[in-house]
Write an enzyme that holds these catalytic residues in place. Structure first.
Site, short mmCIF file in Angstrom:
data_model
loop_
_atom_site.label_atom_id
_atom_site.label_comp_id
_atom_site.label_asym_id
_atom_site.label_seq_id
_atom_site.Cartn_x
_atom_site.Cartn_y
_atom_site.Cartn_z
N HIS A 179 19.52 70.60 14.59
CA HIS A 179 19.06 70.43 13.21
C HIS A 179 17.80 71.24 12.95
CE1 HIS A 179 15.68 67.78 14.40
NE2 HIS A 179 16.53 67.24 15.28
N CYS A 195 17.18 65.62 20.66
CA CYS A 195 17.88 66.55 19.78
C CYS A 195 17.34 67.98 19.94
CB CYS A 195 17.74 66.11 18.33
SG CYS A 195 18.74 64.65 17.93
#
Length: 226
Positions: A179, A195
């Site tokens: 992301h 992440c």
């Protein structure tokens, strides 16, 4: 006698501290894409930005990439690995993401990754994609911190940034994402809770290049298999 007592008290104190650290370590992966509480903010994030790129519903802030180490800037590089064209390869150790091309090259991007002990590795696929995605905490995250907002709408201050690729194994969302980020200074660092984060302009570029179903290999120590 006093020396023995003092040493014993020190051992007891360290045992308690170590126990607390283990509890915190076990809890940290549950906040996989939440960033601000896990990091030290920079004094002036605005100094990183040099303009915007038109996008909807928000313009994408453009980063002064001269501030980045050259190896973390988006670039096309030679690639002779065994992966098929169209595969995303994330190298945790090098803090780089590569999209394998059909001509012996790859698009290379700098990334920020999980801190020591929290970096996931393995094989997954892009199960879905999101534009300026909303962020919601998991049930476990809420149980650990009941004050967390239940929903943060997509936007410039959202920890998922301008785009997100949601990683799946089979039909299961494994809660790890590739992301964007509103913390460009974290690219090349090992700060998140798992992440993979990219500059907003880079994740927007990658988003357009990969379809749902894209194979994703996340490597650590040169391997993606456990």
């Amino acid at each position: 006698m006093m020396t023995r007592l003092t040493n014993a008290m020190r051992r007891m104190a360290w045992s308690r501290i170590r126990g607390v650290l283990l509890v915190l370590t076990a809890a940290a992966p549950m906040a996989a894409c939440q960033t601000r509480p896990m990091q030290v903010a920079q004094d002036d994030d605005s100094a990183w930005y040099i303009g915007t790129k038109a996008d909807k519903p928000f313009d994408i802030p453009l980063v002064d990439t001269e501030r980045l180490d050259p190896k973390y800037r988006r670039q096309q590089v030679s690639y002779n690995g065994p992966e098929q064209p169209g595969t995303i390869v994330v190298d945790i150790d090098k803090r780089q993401l590569l999209l394998v091309q059909a001509d012996g090259t790859a698009m290379q991007y700098g990334v920020g990754v999980g801190k020591a002990g929290f970096s996931w590795k393995g094989e997954a696929r892009v199960g879905r994609k999101g534009v300026w995605p909303d962020w919601s905490p998991t049930t476990t995250m809420v149980s650990l911190n009941p004050d967390l907002p239940r929903l943060r709408k997509g936007g410039l201050d959202n920890p998922l940034g301008a785009r997100a690729l949601y990683l799946y194994q089979g039909h299961r969302d494994i809660l790890f994402r590739i992301h964007g980020t509103n913390e460009p200074w974290s690219i090349g660092e090992q700060l998140s809770s798992g992440c993979v984060r990219m500059l907003n302009e880079d994740i927007a570029d990658l988003y357009e290049r990969v379809p749902v179903g894209t194979r994703v290999l996340v490597k650590r120590n040169g391997k993606y298999r456990v």
